[in-house]
Design a protein around this motif. Structure first.
Motif, PDB file in Angstrom:
ATOM      1  N   ARG B 636     -15.169 -46.422 -22.289  1.00 12.14           N
ATOM      2  CA  ARG B 636     -15.529 -47.710 -21.687  1.00 12.14           C
ATOM      3  C   ARG B 636     -16.657 -48.310 -22.511  1.00 12.14           C
ATOM      4  O   ARG B 636     -17.573 -47.623 -22.932  1.00 12.14           O
ATOM      5  N   ARG B 637     -16.501 -49.584 -22.753  1.00 13.83           N
ATOM      6  CA  ARG B 637     -17.496 -50.300 -23.546  1.00 13.83           C
ATOM      7  C   ARG B 637     -18.102 -51.404 -22.687  1.00 13.83           C
ATOM      8  O   ARG B 637     -17.394 -52.054 -21.929  1.00 13.83           O
ATOM      9  N   THR B 638     -19.373 -51.621 -22.822  1.00 12.19           N
ATOM     10  CA  THR B 638     -20.027 -52.661 -22.034  1.00 12.19           C
ATOM     11  C   THR B 638     -19.761 -54.011 -22.703  1.00 12.19           C
ATOM     12  O   THR B 638     -19.329 -54.057 -23.861  1.00 12.19           O
ATOM     13  N   HIS B 641     -21.241 -54.302 -26.164  1.00  9.55           N
ATOM     14  CA  HIS B 641     -20.948 -53.217 -27.099  1.00  9.55           C
ATOM     15  C   HIS B 641     -20.944 -53.685 -28.563  1.00  9.55           C
ATOM     16  O   HIS B 641     -21.581 -53.082 -29.425  1.00  9.55           O
ATOM     17  N   TRP B 657     -18.629 -43.631 -20.862  1.00  6.84           N
ATOM     18  CA  TRP B 657     -19.141 -44.828 -21.537  1.00  6.84           C
ATOM     19  C   TRP B 657     -19.633 -44.548 -22.949  1.00  6.84           C
ATOM     20  O   TRP B 657     -20.099 -43.467 -23.258  1.00  6.84           O
ATOM     21  N   ARG B 659     -22.702 -45.750 -25.169  1.00  5.93           N
ATOM     22  CA  ARG B 659     -23.989 -46.436 -24.979  1.00  5.93           C
ATOM     23  C   ARG B 659     -24.824 -46.287 -26.244  1.00  5.93           C
ATOM     24  O   ARG B 659     -24.665 -45.313 -26.986  1.00  5.93           O
ATOM     25  N   SER B 691     -25.345 -52.032 -18.140  1.00  6.89           N
ATOM     26  CA  SER B 691     -24.079 -52.443 -17.515  1.00  6.89           C
ATOM     27  C   SER B 691     -23.283 -51.271 -16.966  1.00  6.89           C
ATOM     28  O   SER B 691     -22.350 -51.443 -16.180  1.00  6.89           O
ATOM     29  N   THR B 692     -23.625 -50.061 -17.428  1.00 10.07           N
ATOM     30  CA  THR B 692     -22.851 -48.891 -17.014  1.00 10.07           C
ATOM     31  C   THR B 692     -23.155 -48.452 -15.586  1.00 10.07           C
ATOM     32  O   THR B 692     -22.408 -47.665 -15.021  1.00 10.07           O
ATOM     33  N   THR B 755     -24.969 -44.179 -13.332  1.00 12.12           N
ATOM     34  CA  THR B 755     -23.785 -44.316 -14.181  1.00 12.12           C
ATOM     35  C   THR B 755     -22.814 -43.165 -13.950  1.00 12.12           C
ATOM     36  O   THR B 755     -21.609 -43.363 -13.802  1.00 12.12           O
ATOM     37  N   THR B 784     -18.294 -52.949 -10.700  1.00 13.01           N
ATOM     38  CA  THR B 784     -18.963 -52.467 -11.910  1.00 13.01           C
ATOM     39  C   THR B 784     -18.570 -53.278 -13.133  1.00 13.01           C
ATOM     40  O   THR B 784     -19.412 -53.668 -13.938  1.00 13.01           O
ATOM     41  N   ASP B 785     -17.277 -53.535 -13.269  1.00 13.88           N
ATOM     42  CA  ASP B 785     -16.820 -54.210 -14.478  1.00 13.88           C
ATOM     43  C   ASP B 785     -17.020 -55.719 -14.439  1.00 13.88           C
ATOM     44  O   ASP B 785     -16.884 -56.393 -15.451  1.00 13.88           O
TER      45      ASP B 785
END
Lengths: 88, 1023
Positions: B636-638, B641, B657, B659, B691-692, B755, B784-785
């Motif tokens: 998962r990328r914020t 990213h 994630w 990070r 963001s995570t 997170t 969250t997303d």
């Protein structure tokens, strides 16, 4: 692999679900101060060889918590109901 | 042995070249590597596992114990493939295994001379116990001497895939029973998948004479199936495992030749087939006979000789000895005789079936009764056999010995779900036990070995399976096929299917068009001999193998018995019987019978070993599919990213994630960068991507009551526009997670979680609402997303915020600690919460994910004049250690509020999750851990996470008083500091402690201090 027939989404692989433990134990009401009741709810399990009612959540799907009747000897699933309905 | 000029199912117009042990050879399309080797005169193709004995081709299928080869070169090298299952391809490169320097002259075959020392349990007895050290010395040599093929060491350039399939009816095996089942189920309207491991469908019918009725039946049936759009036939596909809920694991191999990765072709593909019902039509495997030197090249199963002759047009020998105790081998004898071989039959029975004797006379075959094969002569190829007969022993010359000890139903898949197979005395073997709902069996796997019966059974199973899943269109009766089989076994048993009612429409067969007749009964016969051979012969004349692949002999089984390893499971482990790549497909039943004989018990009382997937080996590459390297799992990328990557962030995998660990602008490596980033946050400001964090929207009339129950601290009285730090417990009173929740309105809250626990917390909240408190009118939604989140922390944070949001009042009065502001940013909601993880004054800024990167850039721009730069999780983790904030290493699923020094959070409240059990007596034990701070007392040394703690002078033994959970270098204190969990009765501030790290042999002295190293009064964050 188990296939669980979600009442909302249809039959799905068990890796779409999260297991939630024994559904036959009775949770005390939230402000019940009876230690014994909480102890039984959290720690005491029948562990039957045979039919078992257990919670599964369809996490990669409708996210509903379900009550699944599964035979622990052969993984045959006899029933799947939404937890809210099963409780009602 | 030679190739015939005509016949077979090979395509003589498609010659193919291949290389075996460096030699260029020729074969045809339609050959297997084994048939092509035989056609080229290769009787000797490998050396055995332990004794390096010369071995030839023994079977024509996946049960092959001997002819294991390595196929391919470099990265595509694949060892231990049975040559009998390798489809010949142009340019195929194969080599024999376990021989040096060459197949014909193998130095280690002298192992055979030392055989008395290499019996079962040899390694165990020699190298365990007092002589254990010897193993260390000899292991290398022994491992080199015994073994199978060598895997390639280069990366595999090929592609593998995993796919998902669905069907109403899965039919496993495309022999007469499976084809018939697929046809019936297909006609009934079911969606059918028919799985066949061979590259041709037909099963045993492929081994029938090519000009016979079987071929006609097969081509008509295949044509009918091909016209059914609802039936898909998967050849070159092995059903390797049967799993719960009628799920089959399949592995599909690419067709002849190498897959072209450039075209996207996968070399192998694993498919998970979810079927509503299954029809196991897996057939049977012929049982060998056991006698001295029964492993010599030139000895093979009778069915294999017949397959090589009829399917591949290879006559494996011209002077053939047929050794059997049943009728099925007679078919092979007749076909071999018809092809011009000189055939003799040694039948162990006193009275072979009358009709078989007559047919033998017709073919000019001598049948020797009560004749038991006891020895084979010849080393690299069989040249004669010794027969034990009532009149004495006789030695007869031959160049091919074909053996049949009856048939073993291929029950493997039917046992994978834990259904034990059942022994049937009449066939002296196991058949499937009672299967679960929606599972059917048909054909030879049921223990009936007559084609006509298999077809009928398959038809019925197919129709029933279809009906089981609701497909009930009318189905034509099956075409019958009468191959005039007579399959009487030893001791008068009949290998026949149960009688059927009513005549069948006749497609081919009976010369006068009469209904298919039931297989003829035969007279009871008694051979009085056990078919697994006699040991005496072995001891005088040579080894009698039960498991050819693992080199386990009759005497090994006897030795295991003498030494008390009597149970099947012990026998297996002591002798390694059935533990080869073939998993004992031709040996298990013989071994069980042998042990039953030795123990004087009935076979079913001895039991069977457990059959587990895979049925045949599956390449790990196929199981992995494309789940390797960066595709192994999703990342998962914020929303920010790409900015991080473009601006020198060293990305780190943290749970699911990616990070930023640190930024190169702060230092060239993590050790240099994170203290610099910490100093920046303490002295100016830093910007962090958060963001995570888990974000959960909680709404509803009972939302406040709900939060009051899930958090140990109260939320009902939280004013609108304020945030509160909260802790959740599990039902057993152990700390679950922490986070901040803010109140947007009377009925609307915005919760953040750690997170790591975001998914667990969400699921738990849903659980409580669905199962425990369905009466609460609350809805929880994971958002969250939807939100990008970032935190500005440090003394200049307020100035930065004011610069970034000139329209907002961010003064201490308008936005105090735990205060909360709402606004809009570029048409997206904006939420600013003032709270701190680092101990500095800090603000968390939440906005729509789609404008997250823009917001981030805006804050970077606004903050640069105030000395702000981005920082990574390494510095974040260190800042929170300095501030004494607990996180994952402390909230480890074992600690309570009290352990973490957080009891004040709950105060005198009750009724929250974990309340009652959290007050268990055991949780106030003085030996329970307590969170403390540690400060290293030795300059130049560092504390280590995971180190265990002892009192100075105390013997360092066991688990100590506790352990260090988190460490960092503190630039503020210029010392190595850490958080630790240590027994309460030792958690005395000011006391000295020794932190030991036995893995590295390190010990460090440290002082117990308050876990809050910095600003204990919180002046920085309130200021």
């Amino acid at each position: 692999m188990l296939r669980i027939e979600c009442p909302y989404c249809g039959p799905r692989d068990h890796d779409e679900f999260r297991y939630g433990g024994d559904a036959s134990v009775i949770r005390p009401v939230h402000d019940d101060a009876d230690f014994e009741a909480w102890y039984r709810y959290v720690f005491v399990r029948e562990n039957p060889a045979g039919p078992h009612r257990e919670y599964w959540q369809h996490v990669i799907g409708c996210r509903q918590w379900l009550v699944v009747g599964r035979d622990t000897r052969n993984h045959e699933i006899a029933s799947v109901r939404s937890a809210r309905e099963a409780r009602a | 042995m030679r190739r015939l000029h005509e016949g077979g199912r090979i395509d003589r117009s498609r010659p193919m070249e291949f290389i075996f042990d460096g030699k260029a050879l020729a074969g045809y399309r339609g050959d297997t590597l084994a048939s092509a080797l035989l056609a080229n005169g290769f009787g000797l193709v490998g050396r055995s596992f332990k004794y390096h004995r010369p071995r030839g081709i023994y079977s024509a299928g996946p049960e092959e114990p001997n002819a294991l080869v390595t196929v391919g070169a470099r990265g595509r090298r694949e060892p231990n493939l049975p040559a009998t299952t390798v489809e010949l391809a142009d340019g195929l490169v194969a080599e024999s295994q376990n021989r040096w320097p060459s197949l014909k002259f193998d130095i280690q075959s002298v192992n055979g001379l030392f055989a008395p020392f290499l019996s079962a349990g040899f390694y165990y007895k020699t190298f365990m116990g007092p002589t254990r050290r010897a193993w260390m010395v000899y292991e290398h040599f022994i491992r080199n001497a015994a073994g199978l093929g060598r895997a390639g060491e280069e990366p595999d350039p090929d592609r593998y895939e995993v796919r998902n399939l669905f069907a109403d009816v899965a039919v496993i095996g495309a022999g007469p029973a499976g084809l018939s089942a697929a046809l019936a189920a297909g006609e009934a309207g079911a969606k059918v998948v028919l799985v066949e491991q061979d590259f041709l469908a037909g099963g045993t019918l492929l081994s029938e004479p090519a000009d016979g009725e079987a071929r006609a039946w097969l081509s008509v049936t295949l044509a009918r199936l091909a016209h059914m759009p609802n039936v898909s036939m998967m050849t070159r596909t092995t059903a390797f495992g049967a799993y719960d809920s009628n799920v089959l694991g399949l592995v599909e191999r690419h067709g002849s030749g190498t897959a072209d990765p450039a075209k996207g072709e996968a070399r192998q593909m694993v498919a998970l087939l979810r079927a509503k019902t299954m029809v196991y039509a897996t057939g049977s495997i012929e049982r060998p006979l056991t006698f001295a030197n029964n492993d010599r090249p030139g000895i093979m199963l009778a069915s294999a000789a017949r397959t090589y002759l009829n399917r591949f047009a290879v006559l494996a020998g011209t002077r053939v000895m047929v050794a059997t105790d049943n009728d099925s081998a007679y078919s092979a004898a007749f076909d071999l005789a018809a092809a011009g071989a000189e055939v003799t039959i040694a039948d162990g029975r006193a009275e072979p079936t009358h009709e078989r004797l007559e047919q033998s006379r017709h073919w000019g075959i001598a049948v020797r009764r009560k004749s038991l094969i006891s020895n084979a002569l010849g080393r690299h190829a069989v040249r004669a056999v010794t027969l034990s007969e009532p009149g004495g022993t006789i030695t007869l010359k031959c160049d091919l010995v074909v053996v049949s000890g009856g048939w073993s139903p291929t029950v493997h898949l039917t046992c994978h779900l834990g259904v034990r197979p059942v022994y049937r005395e009449d066939i002296k073997d196991f058949v499937p036990g009672k299967l679960g709902a929606g599972q059917f069996v048909a054909g030879a796997v049921t223990g009936g070995f007559i084609t006509a019966g298999a077809i009928e059974e398959g038809h019925r199973a197919g129709a029933e399976a279809a009906a089981f899943c609701g497909a009930t269109k009318s189905v034509q009766p099956p075409f019958s096929l009468d191959l005039a089989e007579i399959n009487a076994g030893p001791n008068g048993s009949h290998f026949v299917t149960s009688p059927r009612s009513g005549p069948l429409p006749h497609f081919v067969g009976g010369k006068d068009g009469s209904p298919a007749r039931r297989p003829q009964d035969s007279l009871p016969t008694r051979s009085g001999e056990r078919w697994f051979g006699n040991r005496k012969a072995e001891l005088t004349k040579g080894k009698a193998f039960i498991d050819l692949q693992m080199d386990v002999t009759v005497s090994d089984v006897a030795l295991a018995h003498r030494e008390g390893y009597e149970s099947v499971e012990h026998l297996k482990r002591y002798t390694t019987l059935g533990m080869g790549a073939d998993q004992g497909k031709t040996s298990n039943v013989i071994a069980i019978s042998a042990m039953a004989g030795l123990r004087g018990m009935a076979v079913p009382d001895v039991g069977t070993t457990t059959f587990r997937p895979p049925y045949t080996p599956v390449a790990v590459g196929a199981l992995a599919g494309r789940s390797q390297r960066h595709l192994y799992k999703p990342f998962r990328r914020t929303p920010m990213h790409d900015w991080h990557v473009a601006n020198g962030a060293q990305m780190l995998e943290t749970g699911v994630w990616m990070r930023p660990s640190f930024y190169l602008a702060s230092g060239r490596d993590v050790d240099q960068a994170y203290p610099a980033e910490m100093r920046m946050v303490r002295e100016a400001a830093g910007l962090m991507d958060i963001s995570t964090l888990g974000k959960i929207d909680v709404q509803g009339p009972d939302a406040a009551e709900f939060l009051d129950r899930v958090y140990v601290n109260g939320f009902a009285k939280l004013p609108i526009g304020r945030a509160r730090y909260g802790i959740m417990l599990r039902d057993d009173g152990i700390v679950f997670d922490d986070g901040t929740t803010m109140r947007l309105s009377e009925r609307h809250f915005f919760m953040t979680t750690s997170t790591a626990k975001a998914a667990d917390v969400m699921s738990r909240l849903e659980f409580l609402l669905d199962t425990a408190w369905p009466g609460l009118r609350v809805s929880v939604t994971s958002v969250t997303d939807e939100w990008a989140a970032m935190s500005v922390a440090g003394p200049t944070s307020r100035e930065i915020l004011a610069a970034a949001f000139p329209d907002l009042n961010v003064s201490n009065e308008a936005l105090p600690h735990m205060g909360f502001l709402e606004g809009r940013y570029r048409d997206k909601p904006l939420r600013i919460i003032r709270l701190s993880f680092s101990g500095e004054r800090a603000y968390e800024i939440y906005t729509g994910a789609s404008v997250g990167k823009e917001m981030w850039c805006r804050l970077i721009e606004a903050g640069t004049p105030f000395g702000q730069k981005p920082y990574g999780v390494e510095a974040l983790g260190a800042l929170r250690v300095e501030k004494g904030h607990v996180a994952g290493p402390e909230i480890d699923g074992r600690t309570t509020l009290d352990d973490l020094g957080l009891s004040r959070m709950a105060g005198k409240r009750s009724g929250y999750v974990g309340d009652v059990l959290g007050r268990r007596e055991a949780l106030s034990d003085p030996a329970r851990p307590r969170l403390v701070g540690l400060r290293c007392l030795e300059p130049g040394k560092r504390l280590s996470g995971g180190a265990i703690l002892f009192r100075p002078g105390e013997r360092m033994h066991g688990h100590g008083l506790g352990r260090i959970t988190s460490v960092t270098y503190s630039p503020t204190l210029d010392a190595s500091v850490g958080l630790a969990l240590i027994a309460r009765n030792a958690a005395e501030e000011g006391a000295e402690i020794v932190a030991a790290y036995p893995m590295k042999g390190q010990t460090v002295r440290a002082r117990i201090v308050s876990p809050i190293f910095l600003d204990p009064k919180g002046e920085r964050l309130h200021g």
